[in-house]
Design an enzyme around this catalytic site. Sequence first.
Site, PDB file in Angstrom:
ATOM      1  N   LYS A  53      81.024  42.656  63.788  1.00  0.00           N
ATOM      2  CA  LYS A  53      79.514  43.082  63.748  1.00  0.00           C
ATOM      3  C   LYS A  53      78.715  41.846  63.580  1.00  0.00           C
ATOM      4  O   LYS A  53      79.384  40.443  62.807  1.00  0.00           O
ATOM      5  CB  LYS A  53      79.623  44.378  62.221  1.00  0.00           C
ATOM      6  CG  LYS A  53      78.764  44.639  62.601  1.00  0.00           C
ATOM      7  CD  LYS A  53      78.759  46.313  63.318  1.00  0.00           C
ATOM      8  CE  LYS A  53      77.922  47.366  63.500  1.00  0.00           C
ATOM      9  NZ  LYS A  53      78.768  48.495  63.697  1.00  0.00           N
TER      10      LYS A  53
HETATM   11  P1  NAD Z   1      69.435  54.891  65.890  1.00  0.00           P
HETATM   12  O1  NAD Z   1      68.556  53.137  65.134  1.00  0.00           O
HETATM   13  O2  NAD Z   1      69.190  54.670  67.156  1.00  0.00           O
HETATM   14  O3  NAD Z   1      68.896  55.362  64.172  1.00  0.00           O
HETATM   15  C1  NAD Z   1      68.643  55.540  63.206  1.00  0.00           C
HETATM   16  C2  NAD Z   1      68.288  56.769  62.161  1.00  0.00           C
HETATM   17  O4  NAD Z   1      68.156  56.948  61.562  1.00  0.00           O
HETATM   18  C3  NAD Z   1      67.359  57.064  62.914  1.00  0.00           C
HETATM   19  O5  NAD Z   1      66.809  58.087  63.087  1.00  0.00           O
HETATM   20  C4  NAD Z   1      66.719  56.298  61.285  1.00  0.00           C
HETATM   21  O6  NAD Z   1      65.586  57.228  61.509  1.00  0.00           O
HETATM   22  C5  NAD Z   1      67.771  56.685  61.278  1.00  0.00           C
HETATM   23  N1  NAD Z   1      67.032  56.318  59.597  1.00  0.00           N
HETATM   24  C6  NAD Z   1      67.110  54.868  59.278  1.00  0.00           C
HETATM   25  N2  NAD Z   1      67.499  54.422  57.935  1.00  0.00           N
HETATM   26  C7  NAD Z   1      67.280  56.131  57.242  1.00  0.00           C
HETATM   27  C8  NAD Z   1      67.037  56.406  56.035  1.00  0.00           C
HETATM   28  N3  NAD Z   1      66.951  55.039  54.778  1.00  0.00           N
HETATM   29  N4  NAD Z   1      67.721  57.449  55.949  1.00  0.00           N
HETATM   30  C9  NAD Z   1      67.520  58.490  56.485  1.00  0.00           C
HETATM   31  N5  NAD Z   1      67.904  57.882  57.936  1.00  0.00           N
HETATM   32  C10 NAD Z   1      67.519  57.395  57.894  1.00  0.00           C
HETATM   33  O7  NAD Z   1      71.141  53.468  65.477  1.00  0.00           O
HETATM   34  P2  NAD Z   1      72.002  54.886  65.983  1.00  0.00           P
HETATM   35  O8  NAD Z   1      72.322  54.188  66.557  1.00  0.00           O
HETATM   36  O9  NAD Z   1      72.285  56.438  66.068  1.00  0.00           O
HETATM   37  O10 NAD Z   1      73.230  54.381  64.305  1.00  0.00           O
HETATM   38  C11 NAD Z   1      72.985  55.529  63.137  1.00  0.00           C
HETATM   39  C12 NAD Z   1      74.517  54.502  62.708  1.00  0.00           C
HETATM   40  O11 NAD Z   1      75.293  55.540  63.266  1.00  0.00           O
HETATM   41  C13 NAD Z   1      75.114  53.954  61.882  1.00  0.00           C
HETATM   42  O12 NAD Z   1      75.448  53.920  61.209  1.00  0.00           O
HETATM   43  C14 NAD Z   1      75.464  53.074  63.270  1.00  0.00           C
HETATM   44  O13 NAD Z   1      76.200  51.819  62.188  1.00  0.00           O
HETATM   45  C15 NAD Z   1      76.440  54.201  63.810  1.00  0.00           C
HETATM   46  N6  NAD Z   1      77.193  53.779  64.869  1.00  0.00           N
HETATM   47  C16 NAD Z   1      76.288  54.114  65.829  1.00  0.00           C
HETATM   48  C17 NAD Z   1      76.928  53.311  67.278  1.00  0.00           C
HETATM   49  C18 NAD Z   1      76.195  53.712  68.889  1.00  0.00           C
HETATM   50  O14 NAD Z   1      76.661  53.492  69.828  1.00  0.00           O
HETATM   51  N7  NAD Z   1      74.933  53.606  68.304  1.00  0.00           N
HETATM   52  C19 NAD Z   1      78.507  53.528  66.899  1.00  0.00           C
HETATM   53  C20 NAD Z   1      78.746  53.681  66.578  1.00  0.00           C
HETATM   54  C21 NAD Z   1      78.572  54.234  64.554  1.00  0.00           C
END
Ligand code: NAD
Length: 419
Positions: free
Chosen positions: A108
């Site tokens: 990561k």
């Molecule tokens: P992203 O940047 O597309 O979206 C993040 C979201 O979280 C946004 O809607 C934002 O408004 C919200 N957010 C940020 N801070 C916040 C807070 N303090 N309270 C509430 N909401 C908040 O990110 P993503 O890719 O959707 O990732 C979200 C989660 O999923 C993370 O934990 C990431 O590690 C995990 N994840 C993502 C992927 C991927 O393929 N993108 C894969 C596995 C896991």
Amino acid sequence: MAADKKVNPFDTARKQVEIAAKYLNLDAGTVEKLKHTKRELIVHFPVKLDNGQVKVFTGYRVQHNVARGPAKGGIRYHPDVDLDEVRALAMWMTWKSAVVNIPFGGAKGGVQCNPKEMSLHELEHLTRRFTWEIFIMLGPEQDIPAPDVYTNPQVMAWIMDTYSILKGYSVPGVVTGKPVELGGSLGRFEATGKDVVITAVEALKHLNRPIEGTRVAIQGCGNVGGTAAEQFHRLGARVIAISCSTNGIYNENGLDLKRVLGQKVEHGCFVPDPKEETEITNQQLLELDCDILVPAALENQITGENAPRVKARILVEGANGPTTPEADEVLEQKGVFVVPDILANAGGVTVSYFEWVQNLQELIWSEEEVSERLTRIMQRGFREVLDISLAKKIPMRTAALVLGIGRVAEATRLRGLYP
Ligand code: NAD
């Protein structure tokens, strides 16, 4: 938010290894090895901002384990990124790839910054310089980044371009989650949100409940949360609430997703229509009366403090590490069925694997092929975890850890210790 900042995600991740090790009869040396990361690089690097001033940013790349293949894991841009968070996320990547039996290790990365306050130009400079700083660790056979919180296909394009310039030729396989025009896989952007829904459907089947009319609350509306909302809606579930970092929106009869997500894009936060929706906080969203709760934002959202008030019957973890160990105990006592992060969001790394395979072989798979393969792998992963959970009478999270950590431990044993 309900975030309990006192919970160190790396402590949580290390504790999880100890829990799973008890069911695997691992020797102390193996457990010790699995609880440590393999490589950690911390970089402090300057970026010239639009106002002409130079600001120094801190970034991290951590490889946890490469016993089963090259290190794989996203890059996050967020003000709260720190070494222990990145270590925990790297460790979870190792187990996640192993749970779905994909030949990757775990890594990561992250940069401590607030991308919401930076221009596109500044983000490009930050990305290119950070790529240069961690170049020594990257490569299609070594370590392959992908998007995570507040990074996206454009950021991956800049990483791929910078890496390719440094090598002197195009290397699409150095990152996944790229734009399709640069060798990104069809279906990668939607993969994690889709997987959340695939595993939620499997959980509903197991509990003999239909998807139609199921009430879903989703924290976060980015890549994972936004896609999951659309997929749930498509299958006939009712998305009754969704939130972002600023606020959330609730309608017990189901949200008009197209309108509310469109307004979020336009205004940067949700703008409730008082005749249709109620504005809610992230805290309230987590405690709503619903069938499925999907945390899809950050770590430590469901804690010992708010878990007693969680009313959902099923928790599907789109985010990494959204539930603290203390909360886990409370949820178990309440009989909440948990689809843990290392299973529920493994769709992202699965389609990243497809993208990497296509890049290395110079192939282009159709969206249908990607979707079919993803569904097959996720359903198999769910079944394997559920079988362990039922056979050993242990929670789904522990079962997923037993499956993932067991595979990594076995790979470690077979490879032996050098020299
Ligand atoms: P992203 O940047 O597309 O979206 C993040 C979201 O979280 C946004 O809607 C934002 O408004 C919200 N957010 C940020 N801070 C916040 C807070 N303090 N309270 C509430 N909401 C908040 O990110 P993503 O890719 O959707 O990732 C979200 C989660 O999923 C993370 O934990 C990431 O590690 C995990 N994840 C993502 C992927 C991927 O393929 N993108 C894969 C596995 C896991």
